[in-house]
Enzyme design. Sequence first.
Site, mmCIF file in Angstrom:
data_model
loop_
_atom_site.group_PDB
_atom_site.id
_atom_site.type_symbol
_atom_site.label_atom_id
_atom_site.label_comp_id
_atom_site.label_asym_id
_atom_site.label_seq_id
_atom_site.Cartn_x
_atom_site.Cartn_y
_atom_site.Cartn_z
ATOM 1 N N THR A 37 0.827 -1.215 0.000
ATOM 2 C CA THR A 37 0.000 0.000 0.000
ATOM 3 C C THR A 37 0.854 1.255 0.000
ATOM 4 O O THR A 37 0.467 2.280 -0.565
ATOM 5 C CB THR A 37 -0.910 0.008 1.249
ATOM 6 O OG1 THR A 37 -1.803 -1.088 1.131
ATOM 7 C CG2 THR A 37 -1.730 1.272 1.348
ATOM 8 N N TYR A 50 -7.870 0.883 -4.109
ATOM 9 C CA TYR A 50 -6.556 1.251 -4.652
ATOM 10 C C TYR A 50 -5.858 0.020 -5.187
ATOM 11 O O TYR A 50 -6.260 -1.110 -4.928
ATOM 12 C CB TYR A 50 -5.702 1.912 -3.571
ATOM 13 C CG TYR A 50 -5.301 0.968 -2.475
ATOM 14 C CD1 TYR A 50 -6.178 0.676 -1.444
ATOM 15 C CD2 TYR A 50 -4.058 0.338 -2.490
ATOM 16 C CE1 TYR A 50 -5.830 -0.214 -0.445
ATOM 17 C CE2 TYR A 50 -3.711 -0.555 -1.496
ATOM 18 C CZ TYR A 50 -4.601 -0.822 -0.480
ATOM 19 O OH TYR A 50 -4.256 -1.711 0.498
ATOM 20 N N THR A 116 1.585 -4.501 4.132
ATOM 21 C CA THR A 116 1.409 -4.871 5.540
ATOM 22 C C THR A 116 0.839 -6.278 5.719
ATOM 23 O O THR A 116 0.959 -6.845 6.806
ATOM 24 C CB THR A 116 0.485 -3.860 6.249
ATOM 25 O OG1 THR A 116 -0.759 -3.804 5.558
ATOM 26 C CG2 THR A 116 1.123 -2.483 6.304
ATOM 27 N N ASP A 117 0.245 -6.847 4.663
ATOM 28 C CA ASP A 117 -0.436 -8.140 4.843
ATOM 29 C C ASP A 117 0.512 -9.253 5.303
ATOM 30 O O ASP A 117 0.147 -10.073 6.139
ATOM 31 C CB ASP A 117 -1.093 -8.590 3.522
ATOM 32 C CG ASP A 117 -2.313 -7.752 3.166
ATOM 33 O OD1 ASP A 117 -2.653 -6.822 3.925
ATOM 34 O OD2 ASP A 117 -2.928 -8.026 2.120
ATOM 35 N N LYS A 189 -0.128 -8.145 12.460
ATOM 36 C CA LYS A 189 -1.181 -7.255 11.959
ATOM 37 C C LYS A 189 -2.484 -7.731 12.580
ATOM 38 O O LYS A 189 -2.900 -8.874 12.374
ATOM 39 C CB LYS A 189 -1.236 -7.317 10.431
ATOM 40 C CG LYS A 189 -2.225 -6.324 9.835
ATOM 41 C CD LYS A 189 -2.202 -6.320 8.306
ATOM 42 C CE LYS A 189 -3.142 -5.251 7.767
ATOM 43 N NZ LYS A 189 -3.130 -5.167 6.296
ATOM 44 N N GLU A 310 -3.173 -31.273 26.377
ATOM 45 C CA GLU A 310 -4.164 -32.305 26.047
ATOM 46 C C GLU A 310 -3.604 -33.314 25.044
ATOM 47 O O GLU A 310 -4.220 -34.338 24.792
ATOM 48 C CB GLU A 310 -5.425 -31.651 25.471
ATOM 49 C CG GLU A 310 -6.224 -30.895 26.521
ATOM 50 C CD GLU A 310 -7.557 -30.417 25.959
ATOM 51 O OE1 GLU A 310 -8.414 -31.249 25.620
ATOM 52 O OE2 GLU A 310 -7.717 -29.181 25.849
HETATM 53 N N1 GLU Z 1 -2.602 -6.176 0.384
HETATM 54 C C1 GLU Z 1 -1.640 -5.153 0.218
HETATM 55 C C2 GLU Z 1 -0.260 -5.574 0.674
HETATM 56 O O1 GLU Z 1 -0.094 -6.258 1.630
HETATM 57 C C3 GLU Z 1 -2.054 -3.936 0.894
HETATM 58 C C4 GLU Z 1 -1.944 -3.932 2.388
HETATM 59 C C5 GLU Z 1 -0.932 -2.916 2.847
HETATM 60 O O2 GLU Z 1 0.154 -2.774 2.312
HETATM 61 O O3 GLU Z 1 -1.276 -2.247 3.811
HETATM 62 O O4 GLU Z 1 0.690 -5.192 0.031
#
Ligand code: GLU
Length: 353
Positions: A37, A50, A116-117, A189, A310
């Site tokens: 992103t 986006y 971020t993913d 995340k 368990e």
């Molecule tokens: N799905 C995209 C990625 O991980 C956008 C999420 C992001 O970067 O915040 O690159």
Amino acid sequence: MIMNKRFLFSCLLIGSIAANLCGQDKPRVYILATGGTIAGIGASETSSGYIAGVVSVDKIIQSAPEILQLAQIKGEQVVNIPSQDMSEADWLIIAKRVNQLLSQADVTGIVITHGTDTMEETAFFLNLVVKSDKPVVLAGAMRPSTEISADGPMNVYEAVAVAASPLSIGKGVMIVMDDKILSADDAMKTMTTALETFKCPNFGFLGYLWDSKPIFTRNSLVKHTIHSEFDVADVDILPKVAIVYGYAGIDSLFVATAVRKGVNGIVYAGVGNGNPNTANLNALADAVKHGIPVVRSARTPFGPTTQHDEVDDDKYRFSASWFKTPEKSRILLMLALMKTKDYKEIQRMFVEY
Ligand code: GLU
């Protein structure tokens, strides 16, 4: 002789002023861009839709020109993808480049811009295979570069501040987002859309940024970077490890399919404290009998997956993931399998890393 000394002193003085003016006395930080992103372009300044991984590293640097006051910056585009497309092959490319750069005496640290993913996975992989105690910092953004109040530029600025700081040496690979410094081993995340999505749910943030300076409040005591036994310098392909996600009523189809497809290891994301139901307990026991190591992890987001609650792990020759989420367990098991298939040895690694 006196003349020579004066001459030498003058040269050094002029040289140091020139270096100062050119910023050559500043720390040298590389920015390796991978997409996400932070490099995303939206349809408008207000829409949430986006495309990730479009803007180049030069544009990312231009978006935060203040970083040039902190360090000499060099940018490299490694890949330009949304991080859901990040692969093991990309991790090997990034890790090898990071190790190459950090072996140079004049490189102070590295910032990796990333979606971020899967940022926490890339960070954890690097935490295990980077052979340097110099700072490596991942940063991203929750808002694309074209949105009002995009968070990318500040995150990059703060990541450079951390990468350039001597305080960051020996801290392992870090993530910097939203004024926080997170350790790769614990970062997660936690929210799909919020700016403050990254947390260290088990042990807390490593520190914060204040006034462009990192303020560290704790250290990560698990093994990482220069203390890690894992080395991918000569590795082109990593062992294949599948994650099977447990739920009420799951049958053994997925474990059986993973075995049939020839995986080298299985992480079972069990319910509660990493519990498989009876059907999967038997299927996993069969996998071990076929020479496929099994790590029990948990779909429960926080806390350790402990041995022998368990499930009699010694009886089945399973290892338990402790504080590693299923996705980080997969990474550690891939690296562990380059060295051993012994469940006790794998268990040691899960406790130590
Ligand atoms: N799905 C995209 C990625 O991980 C956008 C999420 C992001 O970067 O915040 O690159």
